[in-house]
Design a protein around this motif. Structure first.
Motif, mmCIF file in Angstrom:
data_model
loop_
_atom_site.group_PDB
_atom_site.id
_atom_site.type_symbol
_atom_site.label_atom_id
_atom_site.label_comp_id
_atom_site.label_asym_id
_atom_site.label_seq_id
_atom_site.Cartn_x
_atom_site.Cartn_y
_atom_site.Cartn_z
ATOM 1 N N MET A 1 0.818 -1.216 0.000
ATOM 2 C CA MET A 1 0.000 0.000 0.000
ATOM 3 C C MET A 1 0.849 1.261 0.000
ATOM 4 O O MET A 1 0.502 2.268 -0.569
ATOM 5 C CB MET A 1 -0.880 0.018 1.256
ATOM 6 C CG MET A 1 -1.734 1.272 1.336
ATOM 7 S SD MET A 1 -2.507 1.486 2.936
ATOM 8 C CE MET A 1 -3.405 -0.046 3.079
ATOM 9 N N ALA A 3 3.793 1.771 -1.297
ATOM 10 C CA ALA A 3 4.722 1.960 -2.411
ATOM 11 C C ALA A 3 4.151 3.028 -3.331
ATOM 12 O O ALA A 3 3.513 2.740 -4.333
ATOM 13 C CB ALA A 3 4.909 0.643 -3.164
ATOM 14 N N ILE A 4 4.360 4.281 -2.937
ATOM 15 C CA ILE A 4 3.801 5.413 -3.682
ATOM 16 C C ILE A 4 4.955 6.130 -4.374
ATOM 17 O O ILE A 4 5.932 6.503 -3.733
ATOM 18 C CB ILE A 4 3.086 6.395 -2.736
ATOM 19 C CG1 ILE A 4 2.077 5.664 -1.849
ATOM 20 C CG2 ILE A 4 2.457 7.541 -3.517
ATOM 21 C CD1 ILE A 4 0.744 5.417 -2.452
ATOM 22 N N GLU A 5 4.839 6.324 -5.698
ATOM 23 C CA GLU A 5 5.919 6.954 -6.466
ATOM 24 C C GLU A 5 5.344 7.984 -7.428
ATOM 25 O O GLU A 5 4.142 8.046 -7.633
ATOM 26 C CB GLU A 5 6.661 5.895 -7.301
ATOM 27 C CG GLU A 5 7.191 4.724 -6.503
ATOM 28 C CD GLU A 5 7.514 3.545 -7.416
ATOM 29 O OE1 GLU A 5 8.702 3.231 -7.546
ATOM 30 O OE2 GLU A 5 6.572 2.964 -8.000
ATOM 31 N N PHE A 61 -4.273 4.645 2.038
ATOM 32 C CA PHE A 61 -3.495 5.836 1.683
ATOM 33 C C PHE A 61 -4.476 6.888 1.191
ATOM 34 O O PHE A 61 -5.225 6.649 0.229
ATOM 35 C CB PHE A 61 -2.473 5.525 0.586
ATOM 36 C CG PHE A 61 -1.754 6.750 0.087
ATOM 37 C CD1 PHE A 61 -0.780 7.363 0.850
ATOM 38 C CD2 PHE A 61 -2.056 7.295 -1.164
ATOM 39 C CE1 PHE A 61 -0.121 8.505 0.396
ATOM 40 C CE2 PHE A 61 -1.397 8.430 -1.632
ATOM 41 C CZ PHE A 61 -0.430 9.032 -0.847
ATOM 42 N N ARG A 62 -4.503 8.046 1.828
ATOM 43 C CA ARG A 62 -5.433 9.119 1.486
ATOM 44 C C ARG A 62 -4.661 10.300 0.909
ATOM 45 O O ARG A 62 -3.970 11.020 1.656
ATOM 46 C CB ARG A 62 -6.189 9.561 2.740
ATOM 47 C CG ARG A 62 -7.173 8.525 3.250
ATOM 48 C CD ARG A 62 -8.292 8.307 2.274
ATOM 49 N NE ARG A 62 -9.483 7.765 2.873
ATOM 50 C CZ ARG A 62 -10.647 7.706 2.234
ATOM 51 N NH1 ARG A 62 -10.748 8.153 0.987
ATOM 52 N NH2 ARG A 62 -11.698 7.186 2.824
ATOM 53 N N GLU A 177 -9.406 1.068 -5.552
ATOM 54 C CA GLU A 177 -9.343 0.975 -4.091
ATOM 55 C C GLU A 177 -8.226 0.034 -3.659
ATOM 56 O O GLU A 177 -8.057 -1.046 -4.229
ATOM 57 C CB GLU A 177 -10.676 0.463 -3.535
ATOM 58 C CG GLU A 177 -11.762 1.518 -3.482
ATOM 59 C CD GLU A 177 -12.996 1.028 -2.731
ATOM 60 O OE1 GLU A 177 -13.628 1.855 -2.062
ATOM 61 O OE2 GLU A 177 -13.333 -0.159 -2.827
ATOM 62 N N LEU A 178 -7.500 0.429 -2.652
ATOM 63 C CA LEU A 178 -6.461 -0.420 -2.091
ATOM 64 C C LEU A 178 -6.587 -0.272 -0.583
ATOM 65 O O LEU A 178 -6.141 0.705 0.004
ATOM 66 C CB LEU A 178 -5.080 0.028 -2.579
ATOM 67 C CG LEU A 178 -3.911 -0.869 -2.186
ATOM 68 C CD1 LEU A 178 -4.094 -2.289 -2.686
ATOM 69 C CD2 LEU A 178 -2.607 -0.307 -2.736
#
Lengths: 230, 230
Positions: A1, A3-5, A61-62, A177-178
């Motif tokens: 969740m 792993a935001i890039e 994650f918002r 959605e995650l």
């Protein structure tokens, strides 16, 4: 969740999701106007798993929370946003600052369904438990925002057990959605509610306290349950 | 407060108050975007008047709540909003459907002031009581919205008495505020909290319950106070 890039922000001049309107009116003789957002009502559900004596919640994650924290650390991110262009976030904050703990919830956007039916769908989709509308207890409703949206949220309580679990939940990946399902043990719940290192909504704190006032006193004691099952 | 006339609604293409942005990002390999509103953090204050054993709250006409109810009754109001024109509301609903009961609150938009200082200003402006920052008790903070704004609200508790009242409160009329101060007697407060005929925020219900759990058990009994004052 987390792993935001490739984070980038831009002004948003038109949106399917944000629909701003302006109401003009005269109040007690004075001309006024107010900008607001048209949005949907919502439901949220406090879920208690009796098999394992824990609350079932969701973690996501918002982006709006993430950007709120980004501005707190780097106010300049929004100051350069006069032009219609993407700004890549350099040295972005870790994604975890945008992750929040929330009650299972959903918006009311299906005209044919009752609030209870929508709530049951969300419990199944997000958390993987099959509950019927008759098993929901309505706690109350209130305004979830009075400045921007004015929309109404209705809060339900649902008791589940391990036999009612049909899947892992996690929301609808096809809709982007995650969602991670998390369990908060009853014994740790009030400590969790007031521990600000776990970012959360007021609904979590309120509903935990409601449970402790209204449901916990009637729960069978652990000893009694052990004796009964012998 | 409820003398509302000349209601008209229009699309809002640009606003000093609503600032929409779009965050694009890649999460676990999937490209996504999210539209959100940039807004301010806020404070809210549960005020208990010990002289009269009541909660002190504010009551306001909220355009966003009013329009939410208008859409519930007249969905067509928004359907004809594709063009950039005012639509006068024919046969508008009574203004009272947009009036809500709320905790004293305010946004955090003065960089030099602490959350506590802003809270004290709001208590004075909106409710007319002079409290010092040392007299505030911080209850907790949480996200006031996770979808749209992501902003953080911090909730305080303040005990006041009639001697601390310096004026009528009511907000700042020069900023268009029209606020009515209302008192909810302690004995009726939980009934009020769950009575949905009084539209309110979750903050009201949560903080009343918090008071009953944390403050009420330590309040001197009425009989004891009467004896002491003789």
């Amino acid at each position: 969740m987390e792993a935001i890039e490739e984070l980038a922000v831009q002004p948003c001049t038109s949106s399917l999701y944000l629909r701003p309107f302006r109401l003009s009116y005269r109040q007690n003789g004075t001309k006024k106007f107010w900008d607001f957002m048209r949005t949907h009502d919502s439901v949220s559900i406090l879920i208690f798993n009796t098999s394992r004596q824990c609350f079932v919640m969701v973690k996501q994650f918002r982006p709006a929370v993430y950007m709120c924290e980004t501005e707190r650390h780097h106010p300049q991110v929004f100051e350069s946003q006069d032009k219609e262009s993407f700004t890549s976030l350099e040295n972005p904050l870790p994604a975890v600052v945008g992750v929040t703990y929330e009650l299972c919830a959903g918006i009311v956007d299906k005209p044919g369904l009752s609030l209870e039916e929508i709530a049951c769908e969300e419990v199944l989709e997000e958390c993987g438990y099959r509950v019927s509308t008759a098993e929901l207890r309505r706690i109350t409703s209130y305004r979830s925002g009075v400045g921007l949206t004015g929309s109404r949220q209705t809060l339900f309580y649902a008791e589940v057990n391990d036999q009612m679990r049909t899947g892992g939940g996690g929301g609808q990946p096809e809709e982007g959605e995650l969602i991670e399902v998390v369990e908060i043990p009853l014994g740790e719940s009030m400590k969790f509610a007031y521990d600000e290192t776990f970012p959360k909504t007021m609904g979590v704190i309120f509903s935990f306290m409601w449970f402790h006032n209204n449901i916990a006193p009637k729960l069978p004691k652990k000893e009694e349950r052990s004796l009964e099952s012998q």
